[in-house]
Design a protein around this motif. Structure first.
Motif, short mmCIF file in Angstrom:
data_model
loop_
_atom_site.label_atom_id
_atom_site.label_comp_id
_atom_site.label_asym_id
_atom_site.label_seq_id
_atom_site.Cartn_x
_atom_site.Cartn_y
_atom_site.Cartn_z
N VAL A 1235 -2.42 -31.79 4.03
CA VAL A 1235 -3.64 -32.45 4.52
C VAL A 1235 -3.26 -33.85 4.98
O VAL A 1235 -2.69 -34.63 4.21
N LEU A 1236 -3.59 -34.10 6.24
CA LEU A 1236 -3.45 -35.45 6.77
C LEU A 1236 -4.85 -36.05 6.79
O LEU A 1236 -5.67 -35.75 7.66
N SER A 1237 -5.15 -36.86 5.83
CA SER A 1237 -6.49 -37.45 5.71
C SER A 1237 -6.45 -38.85 6.33
O SER A 1237 -5.76 -39.74 5.85
N ALA A 1263 -8.27 -23.13 -4.54
CA ALA A 1263 -7.59 -24.38 -4.89
C ALA A 1263 -8.37 -25.55 -4.30
O ALA A 1263 -8.83 -25.50 -3.16
N MET A 1264 -8.52 -26.61 -5.09
CA MET A 1264 -9.34 -27.75 -4.69
C MET A 1264 -8.50 -29.00 -4.65
O MET A 1264 -7.68 -29.27 -5.55
N LEU A 1265 -8.68 -29.80 -3.60
CA LEU A 1265 -8.01 -31.09 -3.47
C LEU A 1265 -9.09 -32.15 -3.28
O LEU A 1265 -9.92 -32.04 -2.39
N THR A 1266 -9.05 -33.15 -4.15
CA THR A 1266 -9.99 -34.27 -4.05
C THR A 1266 -9.26 -35.48 -3.51
O THR A 1266 -8.27 -35.93 -4.10
N LEU A 1267 -9.72 -35.98 -2.39
CA LEU A 1267 -9.07 -37.12 -1.75
C LEU A 1267 -9.46 -38.41 -2.47
O LEU A 1267 -10.57 -38.53 -3.01
N PRO A 1268 -8.56 -39.38 -2.47
CA PRO A 1268 -8.88 -40.66 -3.12
C PRO A 1268 -10.01 -41.39 -2.39
O PRO A 1268 -10.25 -41.18 -1.20
#
Length: 2048
Positions: A1235-1237, A1263-1268
């Motif tokens: 992921v390029l956030s 699957a879960m990804l939480t961005l800062p």
């Protein structure tokens, strides 16, 4: 003016009611308007005291105007009886505006009846209307009574809709302007009848007095066009209109006091174009307006349907538009089968044989709110009217809909609407000036009314809203025979009157009433998925009244199926068991013979369906991202197929067709031919884009218009689902779908379909049942030739039920019942067995036998896989006893006595899993007992009381099905129970086996019949002295029944609409196939559930042969549910057919995404696949059965054998069913999601609060990804860390992968984090790292294949055959390779030219042309002179984008994409969102990207692709804007002179440059040529705004914004396509096209390879080739001629040049110029022009690269020299008569020459007395001008703007005396850039030299002229070749040209002229001077005096002309020598001739 009429009272009204009670009302009419008074009850001297106000138009009161009153009685009939009427002439009010009159009343015969009425008239003036010159504007003259107190006012407009806009295609927007403020609606795409319903508000601080003077300027713009062409129409009115408005339907008066809200409701504005005739109406706009002061409330508009409003009284038109009228006649002939409306009128359910009480119908026809009523018909089922409702209407009219209502008179209240029919006038008329057009024409034919079911029940009473017509009706309500036609109108005003039809109307209409018998045959094969099963289910097939079992107007027929009790399918639904025979329905009906209409409709529908399927195939190809070549092939094939289908002939019309049939056939043929032409053009322009796909959709809509048929006559087929005598479900379809025809059969005729039944009154979200049905419709003759489907055989039965009840001491008897002892299933008809007699042609084949229904034999556990036995242990005691010794007995769940617990047997095929145990889940004491007073009590409690005498506890036993359980046969059941079915009441569910509470029972008797000619069968019985038709039951038995196994593989779902506020779903699927249903496991709290489950459905029986079954496979239905706390919620339905491979090797099916549909909309997708296997076939038919087999029955396919099915799939890990088997189930791979956030943008409000603490979650495959979190959302809205990743198991391949779910949450106070936005990314193959390589390879492969094709068969190849007599028009220069306008991925194919150019030249001044940037621009805009120059010398070109460049590169989302977060309120979120937020469907935008790739099994050993991406901090960049030119600027602030004074304003962040130095006066296409350099930071200020300002254009002298465009710099800076600086096609280190990028090509190539994970390139030592991605690029492929690249001072190193060519091949952005739309915020979506510009972006540096020179070249001073030598054969007028009849004419001729742009023409000297139009001049003309080589135009300098004109030279021959001939005799126009070469011979100067010449038609011969005998004239000589040249290249041309004159649109030759034309530059002209005419210096070349003969002696004219010809002849020397030779010859001849005689004389004299 307006007229007030006060109706005060009536005096001595006569009594016309026999009852003596009379209520009165008054109708007052004036100028076509009618107003009703209130009703005054029971008084002959009523005091009405009602004021009626009639608005007067511009015509005021005329001589013929009268005020008419009619006094009616009330509540007697539809319009009441007339008491009396009277008239008062209104003309007297002009002199006496106020009068009071007593009007005497007359009866209907015109005799005074003694009654009178007192009326008071007041004609009062209001503000008159006058016209303002120049503007179509109505202004009030006087409004002094308005307040002058200022306040804050809100002016609120509600734009409802627009109709009949003339632009096509059209994306309209409505723009409102008041003073300086302008606002607009949203754009409605592709509609000429847009619906807006948008509110627009203006706020002002003013007074009503000032507001009333403001002008409202309404415009409708077409956003598909630019500037002036975008204006569809406009309308202007003053605000005073709102103060004077009298809106209809409101109780408040229109003219209100100063402290009240001013309103104007639903006014229709006629819009016109200001530059066209006001008669050309451009459309209509409907709006409402309110003016509210602060604190006032908006008046609520009346809740009235728009179609019911009086449109004619609410039309506002410009003053120039006069109303035109037409007479529309609606002829109501008669009605049939009118439905009853009340219980008193309906047939009682228990009194079937009673008299049918009928309705009291009349017909109400409403058009534009004006209603006409027919007479009332009392107690009529088939009322006959024969009345004409005549409308005098304005044309063109706003309303397109005619509302026709059947109304029932109700004496107790408002009249009831029986049914409503809407007829579109556009479907029965066509506006056109040619023969195709016709006025509204209809019938005579029937229209069919539909609405609620006909039966009057409490359930159907709730469905009466269906009769209003606003919701599509269901049941048949009646038919009406009618006709519509038009007549010219000679009266003024909108009126409606009713009169009897013409006497011959009946005779004319009878020819259309011939009827034919038809048959509807329906075979019900299967009925499943029934949700409700309280009673037996019956289906009824009806068409109109035919088939309706309750109808008394037609005989009953075999329309109902046998009553069947539903059985449970063990999971969720019920089904009907029809194993004993499939019920059939045969409905015989009589209808008009309109088969020709149905055949035409079927033919057109087939064309539509085929094209629709082809378009769907194209859509799939686009979504699957197939190659462009494949998509283009599909598009072309679909269009070609449509063209072939449209060429088919329409069916012939019979003799009994009406006028509309003939008109529609011609119109359809016209539209089909018109569409064929358009499709032919579309095929030539096919391109694989969404835009072209949308054009195909428009073509599909046009085909749909052709398919419309307003006259069908025959009602729809309706199949009813009946339960408890209530119609709870239905299926409705047009009759033509099932038509059997040899011409064009229906699309479903004779085929088996799965039809879903909708609930009556339901919303369509769920179905009542799914039926597998076969329907056929045809004539009775066709029916006797018809065969039963699938080889089935008919079986007919007589059926009756024996009814009994328990009487007395438990005895069963039929006495004392409320129903007969033998009756039908409902107990309504008495049907004793002895009353059944076979009809004619039928005979009994069996005796009466008891045949119970199968559903009554089976037990409660039938169909279940698990069951729980229940039995209550009941104990009772006496008063005073304890529970130690109670009385024990056992009862079932219905509290009936039953056998003890231990005696309950376990049925066969079942296994006990849990033995008897006490139920501990129910409330009770420790031992499970519940206590009550007695066993029958309903109040059991868990604790014992002293008064309790009874207690009970529940024992349970669980068992599961392990094998086949035995079910009793019908014979065994009859022997065991006698065939009786028991129940508590006849209206409750019956069951087998008697129970203690049963008090009624019944059993069914059947007796079979047969016939030699099978058909519908009914028994005729006499019941209650009336004959009654009793239909028999018809069953169909099928000999062939095969068994199959269906496997449904349901893997996963995506994009499901969750009803939960968290956004998660608890989903499971309910899968149904035939009679079986299974559920998947429930997946909890998932966004993309993965069920991974296979449901196996075994023993699916299907009738028919295998080849027939392939065409009618069972349907698979998947219902997706959300398991919530309040139960299961339906999310949508998936349907599909299983894949079959009968007789083929097994090939596993492929999973595919199938859409979920809910209420007709997409609600997600399910990844699933279905397959079917043949498991067994029926036994062979026995010999004795073959002998008795009936006609129509066929043998079984003995040769076909069942297939071997695969092994069962593996068990599911949950133990519930199976898992998707390998080979079908996707292979799971360990996949990495990078992921390029980047950041968040444009965050908005949610629930009225800003989103200021966002949290972003990314989920995929569980699957879960939480961005800062973003630390500083305001100043730096980027994420602190850009690179993230997570590993997850995902299916291999991108097709099966679950979506990526992006969730936006807002962390608010108290821990509340609502989901405020979401985005579902379904397809992400573009995120594969190998995607770019694959895309490039595909593009290169396709490009090479296209090149090969073009080389083999060029598209522009032509074969021309030339004969000697033909004239060939050629172009001197040869064609050459061209260039393309835009390219995303470059290929090695030579670039194509932008389009065909008529003239191709080369210029020797290539160095001059190559110096300018504008040369490159014009080369790509069609100037082939420059283009060929650049191609010849291999100079760099550029790409010109006609739209914004980002549209060609997917918004530059290759590196960073933009994801618009969908507002969750749109998905069922916060309902409190305010009005502004609801308009915006998005809450923000996420910027980021992904990389998805599979990992190796050994683990992750690779680096992250985004690992090296730096943190998304603030970046400083330098921006260089090249503002080149504005094109087609709009002039919104200068509408009169249509010009503007534009200059540029550039804004970047906080800095704005208003460049007034760029001001261009009065110029709509200014060429700025400005460069702006600015610095900024991204993402802080990522947007560059370029605005064009109109200087001092407002009345106050302020600047006004014309339009602006915005450029997203951040997207461009981050894009891999590198649009920051376009790549020049050639690497040059000096010169005008010097490399301007800050990086070298080799550096850019290395950067590109690194970003795309491509190995770095390798170069040859000399730099002549480069290898990248295993492909070699050689410089020789791109540089064709080495001599062009020898100058090393210009061209860069070979390595850099090679790297540049590779970059161009990789698809990076080339050097470009883009044309961006200029948008004004007040008119969003409406282009205000375009801006030609391009932008360079560099990282911030102190010394950026040198900018490019974009200055345009100046015009070149040129001189044109024209020498006129001679003119011949000029046709002149005979002004000077000749001296002799045969003499020649004489004229003074003069030559006039004028160059385009010169104010005056130059003239030559006069040739006096020129003979026969032949003149000699030898005269030189000189024209000096400036020439713009790039534009190829003459440039005329101007103070404001230079004028560019085509270089056209005009030469004319005129008479020296203007009084003789004021007009020239002949003309010649020469375009110097496209000049026909002069011919060397005079006779070769033909008219074919003139470009675009069209030969005029031959003259009409004189019929009285005598034919002249003689030889035929030879055709004139023609030149062998006509050549065209560019004089600016060839410089000089001379020869002969034709001269002509234009007559009646054609060019006629009127002479010839000899010229010499030469063009040169100013320096060349100075070196070679020449004088005007023959003046000095007479050189270059020298011109001699012309030789002319001017004489008064015409007899010597021939000799003079001969000498002149000889002297001027080029053979003059030869002629002189010939003359001398002739003279010498004569002298010699004389000497020789005279020599003998002279010699003799000499000798004689000498001798003598």
């Amino acid at each position: 003016m307006s007229l007030d009429v006060l109706v005060k009272e009536g005096i001595s009204l006569p009594l016309v009611e026999k009852s003596g009670i009379q209520s009165t009302m008054v109708v007052c009419s004036f100028q076509g308007y009618s107003i009703k008074s209130k009703v005054f009850d029971n008084d002959l001297n009523p005091k009405w005291n009602e004021l009626f106000t009639f608005p007067l138009g511009k015509r005021g009161i005329t001589q013929d105007d009268c005020v008419e009153i009619v006094v009616y009685t009330f509540r007697t009939d539809a319009r009441g009886k007339v008491i009396g009427h009277g008239k008062f002439p209104a003309i007297s009010l002009l002199n006496h505006p106020e009068q009071a009159k007593q009007i005497k009343l007359k009866d209907t015969s015109g005799v005074e009846n003694g009654g009178s009425a007192i009326l008071v008239f007041h004609a009062k003036p209001v503000d008159s209307i006058m016209e303002t010159k120049g503007d179509r504007l109505a202004q009030p003259m006087n409004h002094a009574d308005l307040s002058v107190v200022k306040d804050v006012y809100q002016i609120r407009f509600l734009i409802h809709e627009a109709r009949q806009l003339t632009h096509t295609p059209c994306d309209p927007v409505v723009v409102l302007t008041i003073g300086k403020d302008t606002k607009s609606t949203q754009i409605c795409e592709d509609s000429i009848d847009p619906v807006y319903n948008e509110a627009i508000s203006f706020v002002t601080y003013s007074s009503p007095f000032e507001i009333a003077k403001d002008v409202v300027h309404l415009r409708v713009l077409n956003t598909l066009r630019l500037d002036d062409a975008s204006l569809v129409g406009e309308f202007k009115f003053v605000m005073m209109t709102a103060f004077q408005s009298d809106p209809i339907g409101w109780d408040e008066p229109g003219y209100l006091s100063n402290d009240a809200c001013r309103t104007m409701f639903r006014k229709w504005l006629i819009i016109t174009h200001p530059t066209e005739s006001p008669k050309n109406i451009k459309g209509f706009v409907n709006l409402s307006m309110s003016i509210m002061a602060s604190g006032q409330k908006l008046l609520a508009p009346p809740q009235v349907e728009p179609l019911l409003l009086n449109v004619f009284s609410n039309v506002m038109r410009p003053s120039e538009v006069n109303a035109q009228y037409q007479r529309l006649v609606v002829r109501i002939l008669h009605c049939e089968d009118v439905a009853p409306m009340s219980a008193d009128d309906a047939v009682s359910e228990n009194e079937t044989l009673q008299r049918l009480a009928l309705s009291d119908p009349y017909v109400a026809v409403s058009y534009s709110g004006v209603e006409g009523l027919t007479d009332l018909m009392y107690a009529e089922y088939n009322p006959v009217f024969f009345q004409d409702i005549i409308y005098n209407i304005e044309v063109p009219t706003v309303t397109d809909t005619l509302i026709i209502r059947l109304v029932d008179r109700d004496l107790d209240g408002d009249d009831d609407i029986i049914a409503t029919y809407f007829l579109k006038l556009s479907s029965i008329s066509y506006s056109s000036q040619d023969d195709i057009g016709f006025d509204p024409t209809f019938g005579p034919c029937f229209i069919n009314f539909s609405g609620a079911p006909r039966e009057i029940t409490e359930y159907n009473e709730q469905l009466q809203y269906l009769n209003d017509g606003w919701v599509p009706g269901i049941g048949f309500r009646g038919r009406m025979f009618m006709e519509i036609f038009t007549k010219p109108s000679y009266s003024v005003g909108v009126t409606c009157r009713v009169q009897p039809s013409a006497p011959d109307a009946k005779a004319k209409s009878e020819r259309y009433l011939n009827r034919t018998k038809f048959v509807i045959a329906a075979c019900c094969l299967e009925a499943t998925m029934i949700e409700k099963a309280d009673s037996v289910v019956t289906f009824e097939v009806s068409c109109g009244e035919f088939g309706n079992a309750n109808s008394m107007s037609v005989d009953r027929t075999n329309s109902n199926t046998q009553p069947t009790q539903p059985l449970f399918d063990s999971t969720r639904y019920y089904y009907l068991n029809w194993d004993a025979g499939a019920p059939a329905a045969l409905v015989v009906c009589e209808w008009e013979d309109v088969i020709f209409r149905l055949e035409t409709l079927n033919l057109l529908q087939r064309i539509y369906d085929k094209f629709e399927a082809d378009i769907a195939d194209v859509d799939d190809a686009i979504q699957l991202e197939l190659t462009d070549r494949t998509i283009k092939s599909k598009m072309k094939n679909s269009l070609k197929t449509l063209i072939d289908n449209l060429k088919l002939d329409l069916p012939e019309l019979p003799d009994h067709c009406n006028e509309l049939d003939k008109r529609l056939k011609a119109l359809r043929r016209f539209r089909m031919d018109e569409l064929i032409v358009k499709l032919g053009r579309m095929i030539k322009d096919v391109n694989p884009s969404r835009d072209f796909y949308n054009e195909m959709l428009l073509a599909l809509e046009k085909v749909g218009v052709i398919c419309e048929e307003p006259q069908t006559d025959i009602p729809d087929v309706v199949i009813w689902m009946i339960m408890k005598n209530i119609k709870i479900g239905y299926y409705k379809a047009p009759i033509h779908w099932f038509l059997e025809s040899n011409v064009a059969k229906g699309k479903f005729s004779g085929s088996t379909r799965h039809i879903p039944f909708q609930y009556v009154g339901g919303d369509g979200s769920s179905i009542a049942t799914l039926m597998k049905c076969y329907i056929w419709f045809g004539s009775l003759d066709q029916y006797y030739k018809w065969r039963v489907p699938y080889g089935g055989t008919y079986t007919a039965f007589a059926e009756t039920y024996e009814n009994q009840a328990v009487m007395g001491a438990g005895n069963w008897t039929s006495k004392g019942l409320q129903r007969p002892g033998f009756s039908d299933v409902n107990g309504l008809l008495a049907l004793p067995k002895i009353n059944f007699e076979p009809p004619n042609g039928w005979f009994w084949v069996s005796e009466w036998a008891v045949t119970p229904d199968f559903s009554s034999i089976v037990g409660e556990d039938f169909g279940l896989n698990s069951y729980t036995d229940e039995v209550f242990e009941v104990q009772t005691i006496e008063i005073g006893d304890d529970w130690s010794n109670p009385l024990l007995f056992w009862m079932n769940s219905r509290m009936e006595l039953t056998i003890p617990r231990d005696e309950v047997e376990n049925p066969e095929g079942w296994e006990v899993t849990v033995d008897w145990h006490v139920d501990t889940m129910s409330p009770g004491d420790v031992e499970g007992y519940q206590y009550a007073l007695d066993p029958d009590s309903s109040d059991y409690c868990s604790s014992a009381k002293s008064y309790h005498l009874c207690r009970r506890r529940l024992w349970l036993r669980s068992r599961v099905k392990v094998g086949a359980s035995r079910v009793l046969t019908i014979q065994e059941s009859v022997e065991k129970t006698g065939g009786w079915e028991y129940a508590k009441m006849f209206t409750t569910k019956f069951h087998s086996g008697e129970m203690g509470s049963d008090i009624v029972r019944r059993r069914r008797y059947r007796r079979q019949l047969d016939s030699f000619k099978f058909g519908p069968i009914t028994f005729t019985m006499v019941l209650n002295n009336q004959k009654v038709k009793v239909p028999a039951q018809i069953l169909i038995n099928f000999p062939d029944k095969h068994f199959f196994e269906v496997r449904t593989h349901v893997y996963s779902g995506r994009a499901l609409s969750s009803p939960d506020v968290s956004g998660y779903c608890n989903t499971f699927c309910c899968v149904s196939v035939a009679r079986q249903t299974q559920n998947t496991v429930t997946i909890w709290q998932q966004l993309s559930p993965c069920w991974d489950q296979t449901m196996v459905f075994k023993d699916i029986s299907i009738v028919g042969k295998i080849r027939e079954i392939k065409q009618a496979l069972p349907q698979v239905t998947i219902n997706v549910y959300h398991r919530g706390p309040l139960g299961d919620e339906h999310l949508g339905t998936v349907t599909g057919m299983p894949h079959e491979s009968f007789g083929k090797p097994y090939d596993p099916v492929k999973l595919k995404w199938i859409p979920i549909v809910k209420n007709g909309e997409n609600a997600g997708d399910v990844l699933a696949a279905f397959e079917i296997f043949w498991t067994s076939k029926p036994e062979p038919v026995a010999e004795e059965q073959k002998k008795t087999k009936k006609k129509g029955q066929t043998d079984t396919d003995i040769s076909e054998e069942p297939e071997d099915i695969p092994f069962d799939p593996p068990r599911h890990p949950s133990g519930n069913g199976y898992q998707v088997p390998p080979g079908i189930r996707p292979i799971l791979k360990n996949t990495r999601v990078e992921v390029l956030s980047w950041g968040l943008r444009h965050l908005k409000f949610w629930a009225k609060k800003p989103i200021d603490n966002p949290l972003l979650e990314i989920e995929c495959g569980g699957a879960m990804l939480t961005l800062p979190k973003i630390p500083d959302l305001v100043n730096l809205p980027n994420f602190p860390q850009t690179s993230h990743y997570f590993d997850v198991l995902l299916p291999q391949g991108f097709t099966y992968k679950p979506p990526i779910n992006i969730r936006l949450l807002d962390q608010r106070a108290n821990g509340f984090s609502p989901l405020v936005g979401k985005y579902v990314l379904k397809s992400f193959s573009q995120y594969d790292p190998e995607y770019l390589k694959k895309k490039l390879a595909a593009a290169e492969l396709e490009g090479s294949s296209t090149t090969e094709e073009s080389e083999g068969t060029p598209e522009n190849a032509e074969s021309i055959s030339v004969t000697e007599t033909e004239t060939v028009i050629v172009i001197e220069e040869e064609e050459e390779e061209g260039c393309c306008n835009c390219c995303c991925f470059a290929t090695k194919k030579p670039l194509a030219p932008p389009g065909p150019i008529p003239i191709i030249d080369e210029s020797d001044d290539w160095e001059f042309l190559s110096m300018y940037w504008w040369s490159r621009y014009y080369a790509m805009q069609g100037n082939k002179l420059i283009y060929k120059t650049f191609k010849k010398h291999e100079l760099p070109l550029l790409v010109v984008y006609e739209k914004e460049i980002e549209l060609y590169f997917n918004n530059f989302s290759d590196s960073i994409q933009q994801f618009n977060m969908l507002r969750t309120e749109k998905l069922g979120g916060d309902p409190d969102e305010d009005e502004d937020d609801e308009k915006d469907p998005y809450t923000g935008m996420y910027k980021g990207s992904f990389r998805i790739y599979e990992l190796s099994n050994d683990g992750d050993d690779r680096d992250l692709i985004y690992g090296s991406v730096p943190t998304a901090g603030s970046i400083r960049i330098s921006v260089r804007l090249y503002a080149l030119q504005a094109i087609g600027l709009a002039t919104p602030s200068r509408l009169k002179d249509k010009t503007c004074d534009p200059f540029i304003s550039v804004t970047l962040g906080p800095k704005t440059i208003a460049d007034t130095t760029s001001l261009m006066k009065r110029n709509r296409n200014p060429r700025f040529c400005k460069i702006y350099n600015m610095d900024t930071y991204i993402p802080n200020y990522p947007e560059l705004q370029v605005a064009i300002i109109d200087s001092e254009s407002t009345d106050e002298g302020r600047d006004a914004l014309i339009g602006q465009t915005k450029v997203d710099l951040e997207d461009r800076f981050l894009s891999i396509k590198r649009p920051i600086c376009g790549l020049t096609e050639r690497y040059m280190i000096s010169g005008p096209h010097k490399w301007r990028d800050f990086m070298l090509p080799t550096q850019i190539l290395d950067e590109f390879c690194t970003a795309n994970t491509i190995p770095l390139p390798s170069y040859a030592e000399d730099g002549t080739n480069c290898v990248i991605n295993d492909e070699m690029y050689t410089i020789s492929e791109f540089e064709k001629h080495k001599e062009n690249f020898e100058d090393t001072a210009i061209w860069g190193p070979l390595k850099e040049r090679t790297a540049l060519y590779v970059l161009l091949e990789l698809g990076l952005v080339r050097d470009y110029a883009e044309k961006r739309k200029l948008i004004n915020p007040v008119m969003p979506g409406v282009p205000q022009g375009k801006m030609l510009m391009f932008t360079d972006i560099f990282p911030y540096m102190l010394s950026p690269p040198e900018p490019m020179n974009i200055d345009p070249p100046l015009p070149v001073d040129m001189e044109l020299r024209l020498i006129v030598f001679d003119v011949t054969d000029v046709e002149t007028v005979e002004e000077v008569p000749p001296l002799k009849p045969d003499s020649d004419t004489l004229h003074d001729l003069m030559i006039r020459g004028q160059f385009a742009g010169d104010p005056e023409a130059q003239v030559s000297e006069i040739h006096p007395s020129a003979v026969n139009g032949n003149g000699a001049f030898n005269w030189r003309f000189l024209f000096r001008f400036g020439y713009a080589f790039l534009d190829r135009k003459r440039c005329i300098p101007g103070e404001i703007e230079d004028q560019l004109l085509d270089p056209i030279l005009t030469i004319s021959v005129v008479d020296g005396d203007p009084s003789v001939a004021p007009e020239p005799y002949a003309f010649l126009h020469l375009d110097l850039t496209y000049l026909p070469r002069g011919q060397p011979k005079e006779e070769w100067g033909v008219m074919e030299m003139i470009p675009g010449y069209e030969e005029p038609p031959p003259p009409t011969p004189d019929p009285f002229a005598e034919e002249e005998e003689g030889e035929e004239e030879e055709p004139p000589p023609r030149p062998p070749k006509i050549q065209y040249l560019n004089l600016f290249k060839k410089k000089k041309s001379q020869g002969w040209w034709p001269m002509y004159k234009k007559i009646d649109g054609f060019l006629y030759k009127t002479g010839r002229i000899k010229l010499e034309i030469e063009v040169m530059t100013k320096p060349q002209a100075e070196q070679r001077p020449a004088g005007f005419g023959r003046a000095d210096p007479n050189e270059n070349p020298e011109i001699d005096e012309p030789i002319r003969v001017s004489t008064e002696f015409p007899e010597i004219d021939v000799k003079v002309k001969t000498v002149k010809f000889v002297w001027k002849s080029p053979n003059k020397p030869k002629m002189i020598l010939a003359g001398i030779a002739q003279l010498l010859g004569v002298v010699s001849f004389s000497i020789i001739y005279n020599l003998p005689s002279a010699l003799l004389s000499y000798l004689i004299s000498y001798i003598g």
